[in-house]
Design a protein around this motif. Structure first.
Motif, short mmCIF file in Angstrom:
data_model
loop_
_atom_site.label_atom_id
_atom_site.label_comp_id
_atom_site.label_asym_id
_atom_site.label_seq_id
_atom_site.Cartn_x
_atom_site.Cartn_y
_atom_site.Cartn_z
N ARG A 37 45.25 49.63 42.19
CA ARG A 37 43.79 49.78 42.26
C ARG A 37 43.09 49.27 41.00
NH1 ARG A 37 39.89 53.90 41.27
NH2 ARG A 37 41.46 55.13 40.19
N THR A 38 43.74 49.37 39.85
CA THR A 38 43.06 49.09 38.58
C THR A 38 43.57 47.87 37.84
OG1 THR A 38 44.58 50.58 37.43
CG2 THR A 38 42.50 51.52 38.23
N SER A 39 44.76 47.39 38.19
CA SER A 39 45.36 46.27 37.45
C SER A 39 44.65 44.96 37.77
CB SER A 39 46.85 46.15 37.79
OG SER A 39 47.36 44.95 37.26
N LYS A 40 44.09 44.32 36.75
CA LYS A 40 43.42 43.03 36.96
C LYS A 40 44.41 41.95 37.41
CE LYS A 40 39.52 43.65 33.82
NZ LYS A 40 38.83 43.14 32.60
N VAL A 41 45.65 42.03 36.90
CA VAL A 41 46.67 41.05 37.28
C VAL A 41 46.95 41.13 38.77
CG1 VAL A 41 49.09 40.41 37.02
CG2 VAL A 41 47.73 40.95 35.00
N LEU A 42 47.17 42.34 39.29
CA LEU A 42 47.47 42.52 40.72
C LEU A 42 46.27 42.16 41.60
CD1 LEU A 42 49.57 45.82 40.62
CD2 LEU A 42 50.39 43.49 40.96
N ILE A 43 45.07 42.53 41.14
CA ILE A 43 43.85 42.19 41.91
C ILE A 43 43.67 40.67 41.96
CG2 ILE A 43 41.32 42.30 41.85
CD1 ILE A 43 41.62 45.22 40.91
N ASN A 44 43.94 39.99 40.83
CA ASN A 44 43.85 38.53 40.83
C ASN A 44 44.89 37.90 41.75
OD1 ASN A 44 41.67 38.33 39.12
ND2 ASN A 44 42.91 38.21 37.27
N GLY A 283 48.17 28.60 44.76
CA GLY A 283 48.14 30.06 44.82
C GLY A 283 49.47 30.68 44.40
N ALA A 284 50.58 30.06 44.85
CA ALA A 284 51.91 30.59 44.51
C ALA A 284 52.16 30.50 43.01
CB ALA A 284 52.98 29.80 45.27
N PHE A 285 51.79 29.36 42.39
CA PHE A 285 51.98 29.21 40.95
C PHE A 285 51.11 30.21 40.18
CE2 PHE A 285 53.85 24.94 41.69
CZ PHE A 285 54.94 25.07 40.87
N GLY A 286 49.89 30.43 40.69
CA GLY A 286 49.01 31.41 40.05
C GLY A 286 49.59 32.80 40.08
N ILE A 287 50.16 33.18 41.23
CA ILE A 287 50.77 34.51 41.35
C ILE A 287 51.98 34.64 40.43
CG2 ILE A 287 52.03 36.02 42.95
CD1 ILE A 287 50.16 34.83 45.18
N LEU A 288 52.83 33.60 40.40
CA LEU A 288 54.00 33.63 39.51
C LEU A 288 53.58 33.75 38.05
CD1 LEU A 288 56.24 30.92 41.20
CD2 LEU A 288 56.71 33.37 41.09
N SER A 289 52.51 33.02 37.70
CA SER A 289 52.00 33.08 36.32
C SER A 289 51.52 34.48 35.99
CB SER A 289 50.86 32.08 36.16
OG SER A 289 50.25 32.19 34.90
N ASN A 290 50.79 35.10 36.90
CA ASN A 290 50.29 36.46 36.66
C ASN A 290 51.43 37.46 36.53
OD1 ASN A 290 47.64 35.68 36.69
ND2 ASN A 290 47.27 36.25 38.82
N ILE A 291 52.46 37.29 37.40
CA ILE A 291 53.59 38.23 37.36
C ILE A 291 54.34 38.09 36.03
CG2 ILE A 291 55.87 38.70 38.36
CD1 ILE A 291 54.62 38.01 41.10
N SER A 292 54.54 36.81 35.60
CA SER A 292 55.27 36.60 34.35
C SER A 292 54.46 37.14 33.16
CB SER A 292 55.57 35.11 34.14
OG SER A 292 54.36 34.37 33.98
#
Length: 292
Positions: A37-44, A283-292
């Motif tokens: 609910r609050t994590s900017k990384v997960l929301i992005n 989108g996939a690269f963006g998600i991987l970047s956020n997770i890393s």
């Protein structure tokens, strides 16, 4: 943009009730839900997933729409065989086509590229038509009152019916007088009415009568013929090709026109398909970047 903006609030609305419910039951689960609910990384990440899905849906829908709208335009035309002329033998071709005995109905027209008020950046495509035949020629475009508007065009050699798209773009109203010019001719024409050309000539479709084309632009013969035949379309095409051989005329059946347009649009729709895959990769690269 709306989805991107609403996602944080939507996530909060969905995950806040479980957070409250789990607060006194399971601290680890409560923290997990609250983190989403609050994590900017997960929301992005959710935003990127949403953008990818929306882009794919939009591009796929547009691909289908282009094919369907072109097919709809041709299906709405009254013809079996189409002839386009690209030569100086206009009179000979006109005599041969109008004298073709197996035609039950012939509608002729042509196009004149003109400049509005002499401005090269304001091109208006003029179609010169037979107004009485145009009434039953196609049902794709939309008029307020087709019969009356085409009757008025037939009576008025100084009149023009312009598309809604051109009227909006150049701020032209019904009743206005506009100046349209070619390389060596110029004409002042009164806007008799405005119709919705939809995607006909990309919305740049403006109608004058054959009589007006002769009077103002010295155009004596059509360059396009739409023929309804008494025989199968393929037989009609073969006979007309034989009659017009060597005169610079191209003969096609309606089926062949549809196929040619499908092939012409295929390159555009394939490019759109590539963009949908590119969106997924980004989108996939963006998600991987956020997770890393």
């Amino acid at each position: 943009i709306g989805v991107i903006l609403v996602i944080p609030k939507l996530v909060d609305v969905v995950f806040y009730p479980p957070v409250r419910f789990l607060r006194n039951l399971n601290g680890l689960s409560m923290l997990s839900f609250n983190n989403v609910r609050t994590s900017k990384v997960l929301i992005n990440n959710l935003r990127l997933i949403a953008v990818s899905i929306i882009s794919i849906v939009m591009i796929s829908s547009l691909r289908v729409s282009i094919v369907e709208v072109v097919k709809g335009a041709y299906d709405g035309m009254r013809m079996d065989v189409f002839i386009s002329v690209n030569s100086n033998y206009l009179k000979s071709i006109n005599d041969l086509v109008t004298g073709y005995g197996e035609a039950s109905w012939v509608n002729s027209s042509g196009h004149i590229p003109a400049k509005l008020n002499g401005d090269p950046g304001k091109i208006m495509n003029i179609s010169y038509i037979e107004p009485q035949k145009y009434k039953t020629f196609e049902n794709y475009t939309v008029f307020n009152n087709k019969e009356q508007e085409l009757d008025a065009l037939d009576r008025n050699e100084d009149g023009i019916i312009i598309s809604k798209q051109m009227a909006v773009r150049y701020k032209i109203r019904e009743g206005d007088t506009i100046t349209l010019s070619t390389e060596d001719k110029s004409a002042e024409l009164k806007v008799l009415s405005i119709f919705n050309a939809k995607m006909m000539n990309s919305g740049n479709e403006n109608l004058i009568s054959m009589k007006a084309a002769l009077k103002h632009f010295d155009v004596k013969y059509p360059t396009q013929y739409y023929i309804t035949t008494k025989v199968p379309a393929a037989d009609g095409k073969a006979a007309l090709e034989k009659k017009l051989k060597g005169l610079g005329a191209k003969v096609m059946t309606k089926t062949e026109m549809n196929k040619a347009n499908d092939e012409g649009n295929k390159q555009l729709t394939d490019i759109m398909g590539i963009f949908s895959y590119i969106t997924m990769v980004i989108g996939a690269f963006g998600i991987l970047s956020n997770i890393s």
